[in-house]
Design a protein around this motif. Sequence first.
Motif, PDB file in Angstrom:
ATOM      1  N   MET A  72       0.787  -1.411  -0.004  1.00  9.61           N
ATOM      2  CA  MET A  72      -0.098  -0.129  -0.053  1.00  9.61           C
ATOM      3  C   MET A  72       0.792   1.207  -0.010  1.00  9.61           C
ATOM      4  O   MET A  72       0.775   2.108  -0.738  1.00  9.61           O
ATOM      5  CB  MET A  72      -0.932  -0.005   1.179  1.00  9.61           C
ATOM      6  CG  MET A  72      -2.011  -1.008   1.176  1.00  9.61           C
ATOM      7  SD  MET A  72      -3.302  -1.103  -0.119  1.00  9.61           S
ATOM      8  CE  MET A  72      -4.142   0.527   0.454  1.00  9.61           C
ATOM      9  N   GLU A  73       1.820   1.451   0.743  1.00  8.32           N
ATOM     10  CA  GLU A  73       2.545   2.566   0.885  1.00  8.32           C
ATOM     11  C   GLU A  73       3.398   2.757  -0.228  1.00  8.32           C
ATOM     12  O   GLU A  73       3.984   4.158  -0.394  1.00  8.32           O
ATOM     13  CB  GLU A  73       3.556   2.589   2.202  1.00  8.32           C
ATOM     14  CG  GLU A  73       2.795   2.260   3.536  1.00  8.32           C
ATOM     15  CD  GLU A  73       3.734   1.977   4.656  1.00  8.32           C
ATOM     16  OE1 GLU A  73       4.671   1.914   4.835  1.00  8.32           O
ATOM     17  OE2 GLU A  73       2.793   1.915   5.771  1.00  8.32           O
ATOM     18  N   PHE A  74       4.072   1.969  -1.029  1.00  4.58           N
ATOM     19  CA  PHE A  74       4.770   2.106  -1.898  1.00  4.58           C
ATOM     20  C   PHE A  74       4.209   2.401  -3.199  1.00  4.58           C
ATOM     21  O   PHE A  74       4.569   2.933  -4.299  1.00  4.58           O
ATOM     22  CB  PHE A  74       5.803   0.946  -2.230  1.00  4.58           C
ATOM     23  CG  PHE A  74       7.082   0.974  -1.614  1.00  4.58           C
ATOM     24  CD1 PHE A  74       7.901   1.818  -1.468  1.00  4.58           C
ATOM     25  CD2 PHE A  74       7.626  -0.018  -0.544  1.00  4.58           C
ATOM     26  CE1 PHE A  74       8.894   2.015  -1.197  1.00  4.58           C
ATOM     27  CE2 PHE A  74       8.572   0.100  -0.105  1.00  4.58           C
ATOM     28  CZ  PHE A  74       9.500   1.037  -0.101  1.00  4.58           C
ATOM     29  N   LEU A 110      10.222 -12.372   5.134  1.00  2.15           N
ATOM     30  CA  LEU A 110       9.695 -12.852   4.008  1.00  2.15           C
ATOM     31  C   LEU A 110       8.665 -11.987   3.670  1.00  2.15           C
ATOM     32  O   LEU A 110       8.392 -11.667   2.208  1.00  2.15           O
ATOM     33  CB  LEU A 110       9.031 -14.005   4.366  1.00  2.15           C
ATOM     34  CG  LEU A 110       8.055 -15.081   3.320  1.00  2.15           C
ATOM     35  CD1 LEU A 110       9.109 -15.257   2.058  1.00  2.15           C
ATOM     36  CD2 LEU A 110       7.645 -16.286   3.721  1.00  2.15           C
ATOM     37  N   GLY A 111       7.845 -11.153   4.308  1.00  4.38           N
ATOM     38  CA  GLY A 111       7.096 -10.149   3.938  1.00  4.38           C
ATOM     39  C   GLY A 111       7.471  -9.111   3.195  1.00  4.38           C
ATOM     40  O   GLY A 111       6.886  -8.491   2.271  1.00  4.38           O
ATOM     41  N   MET A 112       8.643  -8.507   3.850  1.00  3.76           N
ATOM     42  CA  MET A 112       9.348  -7.662   3.161  1.00  3.76           C
ATOM     43  C   MET A 112       9.706  -8.030   1.719  1.00  3.76           C
ATOM     44  O   MET A 112       9.525  -7.212   0.701  1.00  3.76           O
ATOM     45  CB  MET A 112      10.546  -7.186   3.823  1.00  3.76           C
ATOM     46  CG  MET A 112      11.119  -6.162   3.083  1.00  3.76           C
ATOM     47  SD  MET A 112      12.548  -5.344   4.413  1.00  3.76           S
ATOM     48  CE  MET A 112      11.481  -4.732   5.619  1.00  3.76           C
ATOM     49  N   ASN A 113      10.218  -9.273   1.438  1.00  6.22           N
ATOM     50  CA  ASN A 113      10.390  -9.495  -0.113  1.00  6.22           C
ATOM     51  C   ASN A 113       9.176  -9.684  -0.845  1.00  6.22           C
ATOM     52  O   ASN A 113       8.939  -9.255  -2.099  1.00  6.22           O
ATOM     53  CB  ASN A 113      11.005 -10.964   0.105  1.00  6.22           C
ATOM     54  CG  ASN A 113      12.670 -11.074   0.329  1.00  6.22           C
ATOM     55  OD1 ASN A 113      13.388 -11.065  -0.602  1.00  6.22           O
ATOM     56  ND2 ASN A 113      12.741 -11.190   1.651  1.00  6.22           N
ATOM     57  N   VAL A 114       8.032 -10.200  -0.044  1.00  4.34           N
ATOM     58  CA  VAL A 114       6.949 -10.097  -1.028  1.00  4.34           C
ATOM     59  C   VAL A 114       6.452  -8.470  -1.042  1.00  4.34           C
ATOM     60  O   VAL A 114       6.043  -8.341  -2.412  1.00  4.34           O
ATOM     61  CB  VAL A 114       5.560 -10.981  -0.102  1.00  4.34           C
ATOM     62  CG1 VAL A 114       4.432 -10.670  -0.800  1.00  4.34           C
ATOM     63  CG2 VAL A 114       6.044 -12.414  -0.042  1.00  4.34           C
ATOM     64  N   GLY A 115       6.568  -7.918  -0.319  1.00  2.60           N
ATOM     65  CA  GLY A 115       5.891  -6.549  -0.427  1.00  2.60           C
ATOM     66  C   GLY A 115       6.791  -5.516  -1.347  1.00  2.60           C
ATOM     67  O   GLY A 115       6.333  -4.486  -1.749  1.00  2.60           O
ATOM     68  N   PRO A 170       2.660  -5.005  -7.558  1.00  2.00           N
ATOM     69  CA  PRO A 170       1.313  -4.456  -6.759  1.00  2.00           C
ATOM     70  C   PRO A 170      -0.029  -5.286  -7.345  1.00  2.00           C
ATOM     71  O   PRO A 170      -0.754  -5.538  -6.714  1.00  2.00           O
ATOM     72  CB  PRO A 170       1.439  -3.084  -6.797  1.00  2.00           C
ATOM     73  CG  PRO A 170       2.695  -2.651  -6.873  1.00  2.00           C
ATOM     74  CD  PRO A 170       3.193  -3.685  -8.052  1.00  2.00           C
ATOM     75  N   ASN A 171      -0.087  -5.170  -8.912  1.00  2.64           N
ATOM     76  CA  ASN A 171      -1.130  -5.710  -9.560  1.00  2.64           C
ATOM     77  C   ASN A 171      -1.325  -7.304  -9.296  1.00  2.64           C
ATOM     78  O   ASN A 171      -2.144  -7.887  -9.834  1.00  2.64           O
ATOM     79  CB  ASN A 171      -1.250  -5.222 -10.712  1.00  2.64           C
ATOM     80  CG  ASN A 171      -0.060  -5.621 -11.779  1.00  2.64           C
ATOM     81  OD1 ASN A 171       0.984  -5.942 -11.212  1.00  2.64           O
ATOM     82  ND2 ASN A 171      -0.100  -5.628 -13.161  1.00  2.64           N
ATOM     83  N   VAL A 216      -3.059 -12.447  -6.238  1.00  3.06           N
ATOM     84  CA  VAL A 216      -2.459 -14.009  -6.850  1.00  3.06           C
ATOM     85  C   VAL A 216      -1.158 -14.268  -6.052  1.00  3.06           C
ATOM     86  O   VAL A 216      -1.056 -15.529  -5.597  1.00  3.06           O
ATOM     87  CB  VAL A 216      -2.161 -13.903  -8.178  1.00  3.06           C
ATOM     88  CG1 VAL A 216      -1.707 -15.150  -8.780  1.00  3.06           C
ATOM     89  CG2 VAL A 216      -3.485 -13.508  -9.007  1.00  3.06           C
ATOM     90  N   GLY A 217      -0.309 -13.410  -5.794  1.00  4.57           N
ATOM     91  CA  GLY A 217       1.018 -13.817  -5.180  1.00  4.57           C
ATOM     92  C   GLY A 217       0.878 -14.542  -3.840  1.00  4.57           C
ATOM     93  O   GLY A 217       1.300 -15.280  -3.398  1.00  4.57           O
TER      94      GLY A 217
END
Length: 255
Positions: free
Chosen positions: A80-82, A155-160, A165-166, A170-171
């Motif tokens: 969201m923030e990026f 891991l969340g940082m890698n995903v985010g 974003p689109n 799915v990811g």
Amino acid sequence: MTRTAFFAILWRDLFVTGKEFWVFLLQVALQPLFMLFVFAKVLGAAGYVSADFGRLLLPGMVALTAFLTALQSVAFPLVMEFSFTREIEDRLLAPLPIALVAVEKLCMAVIRSMVAAVLMFPIGALVLGHAPWRTAGLPLLLVALLLGGWVGGALGMNVGTWMPPNRISVGFAVILTPLMFTGATQYPWKSLDTLPWFQWVTAFNPLTYLSEGVRAALVPDVPHLPPWLCLSALVVSGTVLTATGLKGFHRRAID
């Protein structure tokens, strides 16, 4: 000045979490509550699982809740923030190195994951009528949960930061489902000896080592991996994922 700015941002995130605690409680407790109720209580009453299954399942739910809470605490806000709110720009303008802005995210994820793990014990006692507890296992439990929260947040940082974003919905479907069911949360890793291929698959999931570490701390009579192996695997996973996550965060920050 750097330290003051770091703790000011961390305090702001803590304040927001405290202000929305009931929302946070629903987010972290609803899924494990129903999993405990269905897998242990309902299936136990129907005779499909043993009456002692809840004692094995609860440590896995503690690990799963801590891990996913940390992952989601970093991944969703970063997306969201990026991409949409651009709130991250305010943090990047603070007198902090970019890396410390990312580290603050990880620290907050660990704190939230620890709170979520603690909440699982009264929830487990409410659903199952008891919650396994060993005072002697408390040091191992705390270390395992801290490391697990770190790994989940990394891991969340890698995903985010690396996932477009689109493609995030799915990811998450592609990542979370295998993560949940190959993380030894509903079964001990050593019980998979008859399925060696699946045992190898679960060995590549860092959640497996958190589940086994929590199980070793709370129910040591259940077959589990050696605690030193669990903690070592979490440290290695956290180091690798943090390095790639910081790289992704820096890349998005300077775009």
